[in-house]
Motif scaffolding. Structure first.
Motif, PDB file in Angstrom:
ATOM      1  N   SER A 126      46.431  64.221 -13.245  1.00 34.44           N
ATOM      2  CA  SER A 126      46.693  63.581 -11.716  1.00 34.44           C
ATOM      3  C   SER A 126      47.316  63.797 -11.111  1.00 34.44           C
ATOM      4  O   SER A 126      47.997  62.654 -10.319  1.00 34.44           O
ATOM      5  N   SER A 127      48.822  64.188 -11.058  1.00 34.50           N
ATOM      6  CA  SER A 127      49.979  64.967 -10.498  1.00 34.50           C
ATOM      7  C   SER A 127      49.656  64.969  -9.577  1.00 34.50           C
ATOM      8  O   SER A 127      48.765  65.457  -8.309  1.00 34.50           O
ATOM      9  N   GLY A 128      51.341  65.405  -8.801  1.00 35.10           N
ATOM     10  CA  GLY A 128      50.911  65.628  -7.133  1.00 35.10           C
ATOM     11  C   GLY A 128      50.749  64.416  -6.502  1.00 35.10           C
ATOM     12  O   GLY A 128      51.208  63.609  -6.256  1.00 35.10           O
ATOM     13  N   ILE A 129      49.489  65.661  -5.476  1.00 39.31           N
ATOM     14  CA  ILE A 129      49.167  64.115  -4.664  1.00 39.31           C
ATOM     15  C   ILE A 129      47.581  63.918  -5.238  1.00 39.31           C
ATOM     16  O   ILE A 129      46.801  64.107  -3.652  1.00 39.31           O
ATOM     17  N   ALA A 130      47.174  64.382  -6.180  1.00 38.93           N
ATOM     18  CA  ALA A 130      45.662  64.316  -6.019  1.00 38.93           C
ATOM     19  C   ALA A 130      45.302  62.938  -5.963  1.00 38.93           C
ATOM     20  O   ALA A 130      44.159  62.835  -5.980  1.00 38.93           O
ATOM     21  N   TYR A 131      46.041  61.886  -5.736  1.00 44.30           N
ATOM     22  CA  TYR A 131      45.186  60.593  -5.773  1.00 44.30           C
ATOM     23  C   TYR A 131      45.591  60.115  -4.001  1.00 44.30           C
ATOM     24  O   TYR A 131      45.344  59.164  -3.843  1.00 44.30           O
ATOM     25  N   GLY A 132      46.106  61.544  -3.557  1.00 43.41           N
ATOM     26  CA  GLY A 132      45.452  61.169  -2.261  1.00 43.41           C
ATOM     27  C   GLY A 132      45.757  60.229  -0.919  1.00 43.41           C
ATOM     28  O   GLY A 132      46.640  59.908  -0.855  1.00 43.41           O
ATOM     29  N   GLU A 133      44.656  59.415  -0.884  1.00 43.59           N
ATOM     30  CA  GLU A 133      43.576  58.408  -0.108  1.00 43.59           C
ATOM     31  C   GLU A 133      45.332  57.322  -0.289  1.00 43.59           C
ATOM     32  O   GLU A 133      45.498  56.208   0.282  1.00 43.59           O
ATOM     33  N   LEU A 134      45.718  57.051  -2.084  1.00 35.73           N
ATOM     34  CA  LEU A 134      46.156  56.167  -2.628  1.00 35.73           C
ATOM     35  C   LEU A 134      47.266  56.146  -1.807  1.00 35.73           C
ATOM     36  O   LEU A 134      48.154  55.008  -2.545  1.00 35.73           O
ATOM     37  N   GLY A 135      47.706  56.866  -1.225  1.00 34.33           N
ATOM     38  CA  GLY A 135      49.169  56.574  -0.778  1.00 34.33           C
ATOM     39  C   GLY A 135      50.066  56.616  -2.003  1.00 34.33           C
ATOM     40  O   GLY A 135      50.452  57.934  -3.064  1.00 34.33           O
ATOM     41  N   ALA A 136      51.491  56.795  -1.067  1.00 33.29           N
ATOM     42  CA  ALA A 136      53.017  57.495  -1.720  1.00 33.29           C
ATOM     43  C   ALA A 136      53.828  55.842  -3.164  1.00 33.29           C
ATOM     44  O   ALA A 136      53.898  56.552  -3.699  1.00 33.29           O
ATOM     45  N   THR A 137      52.275  55.529  -3.920  1.00 36.53           N
ATOM     46  CA  THR A 137      52.482  54.539  -4.895  1.00 36.53           C
ATOM     47  C   THR A 137      52.247  55.344  -5.438  1.00 36.53           C
ATOM     48  O   THR A 137      52.681  55.357  -7.177  1.00 36.53           O
ATOM     49  N   HIS A 138      50.659  55.960  -6.094  1.00 39.25           N
ATOM     50  CA  HIS A 138      50.279  57.161  -6.803  1.00 39.25           C
ATOM     51  C   HIS A 138      50.795  58.288  -6.334  1.00 39.25           C
ATOM     52  O   HIS A 138      49.593  59.270  -7.455  1.00 39.25           O
ATOM     53  N   HIS A 139      51.229  58.934  -4.887  1.00 38.57           N
ATOM     54  CA  HIS A 139      51.615  59.825  -5.496  1.00 38.57           C
ATOM     55  C   HIS A 139      53.070  60.362  -6.469  1.00 38.57           C
ATOM     56  O   HIS A 139      53.914  59.565  -6.810  1.00 38.57           O
ATOM     57  N   SER A 140      52.816  61.766  -7.028  1.00 37.85           N
ATOM     58  CA  SER A 140      53.766  61.833  -7.834  1.00 37.85           C
ATOM     59  C   SER A 140      54.451  62.976  -8.162  1.00 37.85           C
ATOM     60  O   SER A 140      54.234  64.390  -8.934  1.00 37.85           O
ATOM     61  N   ILE A 141      55.507  63.033  -7.127  1.00 39.34           N
ATOM     62  CA  ILE A 141      55.627  64.165  -6.648  1.00 39.34           C
ATOM     63  C   ILE A 141      57.390  64.344  -6.725  1.00 39.34           C
ATOM     64  O   ILE A 141      57.965  65.141  -6.544  1.00 39.34           O
ATOM     65  N   GLU A 142      57.606  63.675  -7.573  1.00 38.19           N
ATOM     66  CA  GLU A 142      59.423  62.878  -7.466  1.00 38.19           C
ATOM     67  C   GLU A 142      59.940  63.130  -9.480  1.00 38.19           C
ATOM     68  O   GLU A 142      60.937  63.492  -9.640  1.00 38.19           O
ATOM     69  N   ASP A 143      58.194  64.028 -10.320  1.00 38.89           N
ATOM     70  CA  ASP A 143      58.459  63.944 -11.691  1.00 38.89           C
ATOM     71  C   ASP A 143      59.544  64.631 -11.864  1.00 38.89           C
ATOM     72  O   ASP A 143      59.953  64.773 -13.082  1.00 38.89           O
ATOM     73  N   PHE A 144      59.370  66.234 -11.128  1.00 42.51           N
ATOM     74  CA  PHE A 144      60.379  66.785 -11.898  1.00 42.51           C
ATOM     75  C   PHE A 144      61.674  66.576 -11.545  1.00 42.51           C
ATOM     76  O   PHE A 144      62.750  66.847 -12.787  1.00 42.51           O
ATOM     77  N   ALA A 145      62.127  65.827 -10.499  1.00 42.08           N
ATOM     78  CA  ALA A 145      63.863  65.900 -10.058  1.00 42.08           C
ATOM     79  C   ALA A 145      63.622  64.894 -11.017  1.00 42.08           C
ATOM     80  O   ALA A 145      65.226  64.447 -12.009  1.00 42.08           O
ATOM     81  N   TRP A 146      62.815  64.015 -11.503  1.00 43.36           N
ATOM     82  CA  TRP A 146      63.485  62.761 -12.480  1.00 43.36           C
ATOM     83  C   TRP A 146      63.273  63.054 -13.891  1.00 43.36           C
ATOM     84  O   TRP A 146      64.261  63.097 -14.652  1.00 43.36           O
ATOM     85  N   LEU A 147      63.148  64.226 -14.509  1.00 40.97           N
ATOM     86  CA  LEU A 147      62.879  64.417 -14.993  1.00 40.97           C
ATOM     87  C   LEU A 147      64.053  66.069 -16.056  1.00 40.97           C
ATOM     88  O   LEU A 147      64.235  65.799 -17.333  1.00 40.97           O
ATOM     89  N   ARG A 148      64.114  67.009 -15.044  1.00 43.97           N
ATOM     90  CA  ARG A 148      64.593  67.794 -15.323  1.00 43.97           C
ATOM     91  C   ARG A 148      66.059  67.787 -16.194  1.00 43.97           C
ATOM     92  O   ARG A 148      66.300  68.269 -16.613  1.00 43.97           O
TER      93      ARG A 148
END
Length: 318
Positions: A114-136
Motif C-alpha cells: 500500500s505504498s505511495g498515497i494508497a491510504y489517501g484519507e489516512l493522511g501524511a502519517t500513512h502516506h509512503s512517499i519518502e521511501d525512495f529517498a530513504w532507501l536509494r
C-alpha cells in the motif's frame, strides 16, 4: 526470460498477484517464509497462512522487531519475505533495514505494501512517499517498483532467486496491464513502453500507464514522446538516462516525493552528466488528507497534468 504479458484489459490489484506468486514459490522452496507486523490481511497473506501455517511469523505491531526477525531467519538459511505497509516498514524500521539487512548484506526481501498515497484519507502519517529517498542511498539494496501485474509476478520470482537484500514496492491501487510485446524482466534496466525522439517520460509503478496515455495524446499533436518504465530505482539504468537526455528534455513521473525520489535521481544524473531540462511530476512534501484520486489530480499525476509538464519541458529545450 519472462513469459508473455497478460492480455486482459481490466485493472488488477498487484497484491493479489504477489501472494499468488509467493505461494507458488513456497510450494517449491521450503526456505521461503513470511514475516508480518499484524498485517496478514493487508498483505493479502491469508491464503498463505492457511497453506503454510508454520511458515509465517506475526510479530505484532513491532516493525523494528519484524525486520530483525527477518535478518535472523536469513542468517539461518531461510528466504524471508518481510511484508508490511511501506510507510511503517521504511519509516519506523529504517535503522534496522540499514544496519541489520543492508549493512550485513542479508538475503531478506522487504515488501512495502500500500505504498505511495494508497491510504489517501489516512493522511501524511500513512502516506509512503519518502521511501525512495530513504532507501536509494543503501547501495546494495535493489529497489523495485512493479508497474503492473505481470511485472509484479516477475519481480517476486526474481527476488526469491536473487542472493541479497531487495525492496519491492507494491500498491493496493489497481493498475492496467501494459501492452508491450516480448517483455523480459531485467532488474536495473529500463523498459521502453513507447518509442519517441522529442522528449522522454520516465515513470515507475502506478504512473507508468499514465505516462503511456500522455505519449499517445502528444502523438496526436505531432510530438514524439518516449516512455520508459524505470521499475528499478536502485540501481538506476544510466545508459537509458543517457539516451533519454539525448531527446533533449525529460519528464519524471512518480507516486512519491520528487525530493530524493525518481525525479531527484534523474535530476542528479542529468546535472552531472547530461544537462537537459527536467520537469518532475510527483509530490513536493507532506500532503493534505484526501482521497487517492483527488491527490493524484491535485498534484498533476494525471494525463492532463503530465502533458502540461511535457509542454513545459519542450519549451525549455531552447
Amino acid at each position: 526470460m519472462a513469459t508473455a504479458a497478460p492480455t486482459a484489459a481490466g485493472f488488477q490489484d498487484c497484491r493479489n498477484i504477489w501472494v499468488q506468486t509467493l505461494e507458488q514459490l513456497a510450494e517449491a522452496d521450503p526456505r521461503i517464509v513470511a514475516v508480518v507486523n499484524d498485517s496478514v490481511g493487508s498483505s493479502k497473506l491469508n491464503s498463505f497462512q492457511k497453506k503454510f501455517p508454520d511458515r509465517i511469523i506475526n510479530v505484532g505491531i513491532a516493525e523494528q522487531v519484524m525486520v530483525g526477525v527477518g535478518a535472523g531467519l536469513a542468517n539461518g538459511g531461510r528466504i524471508p519475505f518481510v511484508s508490511a505497509a511501506s510507510c511503517f516498514l521504511t519509516g519506523r524500521a529504517l535503522e534496522q533495514v540499514k544496519a541489520d539487512i543492508t549493512y550485513a548484506n542479508f538475503n531478506v526481501k522487504l515488501v512495502g505494501q500500500s505504498s505511495g498515497i494508497a491510504y489517501g484519507e489516512l493522511g501524511a502519517t500513512h502516506h509512503s512517499i519518502e521511501d525512495f529517498a530513504w532507501l536509494r542511498p543503501l547501495t546494495n539494496l535493489t529497489v523495485i517498483v512493479p508497474a503492473d501485474a505481470w511485472e509484479t509476478a516477475e519481480a517476486v520470482k526474481w527476488a526469491a532467486n536473487h542472493e541479497g537484500p531487495v525492496y519491492l514496492r507494491l500498491s493496493r491501487m489497481p493498475v492496467p496491464d501494459l501492452t508491450i510485446p516480448n517483455r523480459a524482466f531485467r532488474p536495473g534496466k529500463a523498459e521502453v513502453v513507447r518509442q519517441g525522439d522529442d522528449l522522454t517520460l520516465v515513470a515507475c509503478g502506478t504512473t507508468v500507464h499514465l505516462a503511456a496515455q500522455v505519449a499517445d495524446r502528444l502523438k496526436a499533436d505531432g510530438i514524439s514522446a518516449r516512455v520508459l518504465n524505470f521499475s528499478t530505482i536502485n540501481p538506476l539504468d544510466e545508459d537509458a538516462l543517457h539516451a533519454a537526455a539525448a531527446t533533449g528534455a525529460i519528464v519524471t513521473v512518480e507516486e512519491a516525493s520528487v525530493r530524493g525520489g525518481l525525479g531527484g535521481a534523474v535530476a542528479e544524473f542529468t546535472a552531472a552528466y547530461r544537462p537537459v531540462p527536467v520537469e518532475r511530476v510527483g509530490f513536493p512534501g507532506f500532503l493534505p488528507t484526501g482521497s487517492t484520486d483527488w491527490l493524484f489530480k491535485e498534484y498533476g499525476l494525471s494525463p492532463e497534468g503530465i502533458a502540461v509538464a511535457a509542454h513545459r519541458a519542450l519549451a525549455r529545450k531552447g
